[in-house]
Design a protein around this motif. Structure first.
Motif, PDB file in Angstrom:
ATOM      1  N   UNK A   1       3.921  13.100  -1.294  1.00 41.60           N
ATOM      2  CA  UNK A   1       3.113  14.474  -1.561  1.00 41.60           C
ATOM      3  C   UNK A   1       2.882  14.566  -3.530  1.00 41.60           C
ATOM      4  N   UNK A   2       2.079  15.101  -3.504  1.00 39.86           N
ATOM      5  CA  UNK A   2       1.449  15.291  -4.802  1.00 39.86           C
ATOM      6  C   UNK A   2       1.712  17.163  -4.912  1.00 39.86           C
ATOM      7  N   UNK A   3       2.384  18.101  -5.852  1.00 45.43           N
ATOM      8  CA  UNK A   3       2.062  19.190  -5.339  1.00 45.43           C
ATOM      9  C   UNK A   3       1.810  19.219  -7.423  1.00 45.43           C
ATOM     10  N   UNK A   4       1.246  20.819  -7.661  1.00 43.47           N
ATOM     11  CA  UNK A   4       0.828  21.154  -9.206  1.00 43.47           C
ATOM     12  C   UNK A   4       1.334  21.942  -9.485  1.00 43.47           C
TER      13      UNK A   4
ATOM     14  N   UNK B   1       0.762  -0.860  -0.290  1.00 41.90           N
ATOM     15  CA  UNK B   1       0.031   0.101  -0.104  1.00 41.90           C
ATOM     16  C   UNK B   1       0.778   0.939   0.259  1.00 41.90           C
ATOM     17  N   UNK B   2       0.632   1.980  -0.302  1.00 43.13           N
ATOM     18  CA  UNK B   2       1.172   3.323  -0.504  1.00 43.13           C
ATOM     19  C   UNK B   2       0.403   4.430  -0.324  1.00 43.13           C
ATOM     20  N   UNK B   3       0.964   5.893   0.082  1.00 43.10           N
ATOM     21  CA  UNK B   3      -0.153   7.093   0.501  1.00 43.10           C
ATOM     22  C   UNK B   3       0.210   8.216  -0.294  1.00 43.10           C
ATOM     23  N   UNK B   4      -0.825   9.006  -1.399  1.00 42.36           N
ATOM     24  CA  UNK B   4      -0.406  10.009  -1.742  1.00 42.36           C
ATOM     25  C   UNK B   4      -1.086  11.165  -1.287  1.00 42.36           C
ATOM     26  N   UNK B   5      -0.618  12.298  -0.909  1.00 38.03           N
ATOM     27  CA  UNK B   5      -1.491  13.432  -0.595  1.00 38.03           C
ATOM     28  C   UNK B   5      -1.126  14.882  -1.384  1.00 38.03           C
ATOM     29  N   UNK B   6      -2.825  15.280  -1.408  1.00 39.73           N
ATOM     30  CA  UNK B   6      -2.442  16.692  -2.196  1.00 39.73           C
ATOM     31  C   UNK B   6      -2.204  17.673  -1.392  1.00 39.73           C
TER      32      UNK B   6
ATOM     33  N   UNK C   1      -4.318  23.750   5.405  1.00 36.34           N
ATOM     34  CA  UNK C   1      -5.292  22.842   5.146  1.00 36.34           C
ATOM     35  C   UNK C   1      -4.060  21.909   4.601  1.00 36.34           C
ATOM     36  N   UNK C   2      -3.981  21.958   4.048  1.00 39.81           N
ATOM     37  CA  UNK C   2      -2.630  20.646   3.691  1.00 39.81           C
ATOM     38  C   UNK C   2      -1.571  20.729   4.903  1.00 39.81           C
ATOM     39  N   UNK C   3      -0.888  21.187   5.037  1.00 40.57           N
ATOM     40  CA  UNK C   3      -0.407  20.515   6.456  1.00 40.57           C
ATOM     41  C   UNK C   3      -0.639  19.743   7.390  1.00 40.57           C
TER      42      UNK C   3
ATOM     43  N   UNK D   1      -2.917   3.974  -3.281  1.00 38.62           N
ATOM     44  CA  UNK D   1      -3.595   3.183  -3.213  1.00 38.62           C
ATOM     45  C   UNK D   1      -4.167   3.813  -1.960  1.00 38.62           C
ATOM     46  N   UNK D   2      -3.847   5.148  -1.256  1.00 42.61           N
ATOM     47  CA  UNK D   2      -4.993   5.498  -0.728  1.00 42.61           C
ATOM     48  C   UNK D   2      -4.663   7.210  -0.719  1.00 42.61           C
ATOM     49  N   UNK D   3      -5.510   7.614  -1.361  1.00 45.27           N
ATOM     50  CA  UNK D   3      -5.164   9.363  -1.616  1.00 45.27           C
ATOM     51  C   UNK D   3      -5.598  10.122  -0.225  1.00 45.27           C
ATOM     52  N   UNK D   4      -5.561  11.515  -0.460  1.00 43.42           N
ATOM     53  CA  UNK D   4      -5.946  11.995   0.669  1.00 43.42           C
ATOM     54  C   UNK D   4      -5.469  13.340   0.427  1.00 43.42           C
ATOM     55  N   UNK D   5      -7.111  14.425   0.731  1.00 43.85           N
ATOM     56  CA  UNK D   5      -6.855  16.001  -0.139  1.00 43.85           C
ATOM     57  C   UNK D   5      -7.869  16.383   1.013  1.00 43.85           C
ATOM     58  N   UNK D   6      -7.325  17.607   1.628  1.00 43.31           N
ATOM     59  CA  UNK D   6      -8.609  17.950   2.478  1.00 43.31           C
ATOM     60  C   UNK D   6     -10.052  18.703   1.858  1.00 43.31           C
TER      61      UNK D   6
END
Ligand code: FAD
Length: 317
Positions: A38-41, A1-6, A17-19, A89-94
């Protein structure tokens, strides 16, 4: 599993909110025995490696100027590509304005289960169960996400920002960026105001203030306390205040450390947007006003007499 945060940014600066989302995501990753990324656009002015202190080990930076302005469709597409590229597998947003626009679109695009408005870490002891507020904050629901990719949109101010020593690896990520279907021709910025969704203290006014000519009570106290200003819906509907200040079921949901409500009755639809505030202070001349039931501190009194005294007292602190 891996976690990606926007990791959401505005004009190059990472939003508060992203912190929270990063701290939360790092904890989720630890629960799952994996690391948080994390992913930054778009272009940023901040040092992305320094975000490692919020628990993210790697930042994928899509440094494309086409992503400097928020566009829900384009952002969704870019993040979907990011999810595929990183195998998250897990994507996290505020669950802030941007997260609310992207997370449901991403859910549809990836056919991934989404819990929006999460208020706690998932229970991973038997599946993947996420707790959220329902019925305007009157109850909680525990929702199991069963799809391979899982999306969580975390309510702002429901998870404490945690920091530790550490820096993140920053890697450029190239994704296909769609051509925009709409064009931003002008941006009218409100200057000098503290954004309501990010504010630690909010001073809010209702119809009890009788008219916009009396809003000095709200703005003066807000100024002294370094607070943002808000209002009830009828106030915005009557154009006493701009609509972006309207909080409640049909407005913005906020969770500041301190919410001061002046001349607001405390209707359930209003409470739905503010009842996650840490401390609520109510000023109302009617001792039977429903808001007193939700208040931590209450002043029964005429706002026109009470507010000048509070402002004077606050100036002395
Ligand atoms: P009022 O109900 O008129 O209350 C004014 C209060 O001020 C009273 O309690 C009075 O005692 C007090 N007061 C009067 N004079 C003074 C004085 N001199 N000093 C001190 N106190 C004084 N509302 C929202 O706010 N947000 C929403 O998102 C929202 N969504 C809604 C969605 C739906 C579907 C519906 C049906 C309603 C919604 N409403 C919403 C409206 C909500 O039901 C209430 O009507 C509204 O919140 C009342 O606003 P208010 O408290 O400012 O005004």
């Amino acid at each position: 599993m891996s976690v990606l945060i926007f990791i959401d940014q505005a004009e190059g600066h990472i939003k508060k909110a992203s912190l929270e989302a990063m701290s939360y995501g790092a904890k989720v990753a630890a629960q799952l025995g994996t690391t948080a990324e994390g992913i930054v656009l778009g272009s940023v002015t901040e040092d992305l490696a320094a975000l490692g202190k919020y628990g993210v080990k790697k930042i994928h930076h899509v440094n494309n100027p086409a992503l400097d302005h928020f566009d829900a469709q384009i952002f969704t597409h870019a993040i979907a590509e990011g999810v595929k590229a990183t195998g998250a597998d897990v994507v996290i947003f505020s669950n802030n304005v941007d997260g609310k626009a992207i997370a449901p679109r991403l859910s549809a695009q990836l056919k991934a289960g989404l819990v929006s408005g999460a208020v706690a870490l998932p229970d991973t002891s038997n599946g993947f169960v996420v707790k959220k507020n329902v019925f305007s904050g009157k109850a909680f629901a525990n929702i199991a996400i069963t799809t391979p990719v899982k999306i969580i949109a975390l309510n702002p101010n429901s998870y404490k920002v945690e920091t530790a020593e550490g820096s993140a690896e920053v890697a450029a990520l190239n994704v296909n960026v769609e051509a925009p279907k709409v064009k931003v021709t002008a941006v009218n910025k409100v200057t000098g105001e503290i954004p309501l969704s990010e504010a630690e203290i909010v001073v809010s006014g209702g119809r009890g203030l009788k008219g916009p000519e009396n809003w000095g009570f709200i703005t003066d106290l807000a100024h002294v306390l370094g607070a943002a200003t808000a209002c009830s819906r009828p106030v915005a509907d009557a154009h006493w205040r701009p609509h972006h200040e309207h909080v409640g079921q049909t407005g913005l949901a906020i969770a500041p450390n301190l919410y001061i409500a002046v001349g607001i009755s405390g209707a359930i639809q209003h409470l739905a947007g503010v009842n996650r505030s840490k401390v609520i202070v109510v000023i109302n001349k009617d001792p039977e006003a429903p808001f007193f039931k939700a208040a931590d501190y209450g002043i029964v009194g005429d706002a026109f007499e009470v507010m000048p005294k509070i402002i004077e007292a606050a100036k002395k602190v």
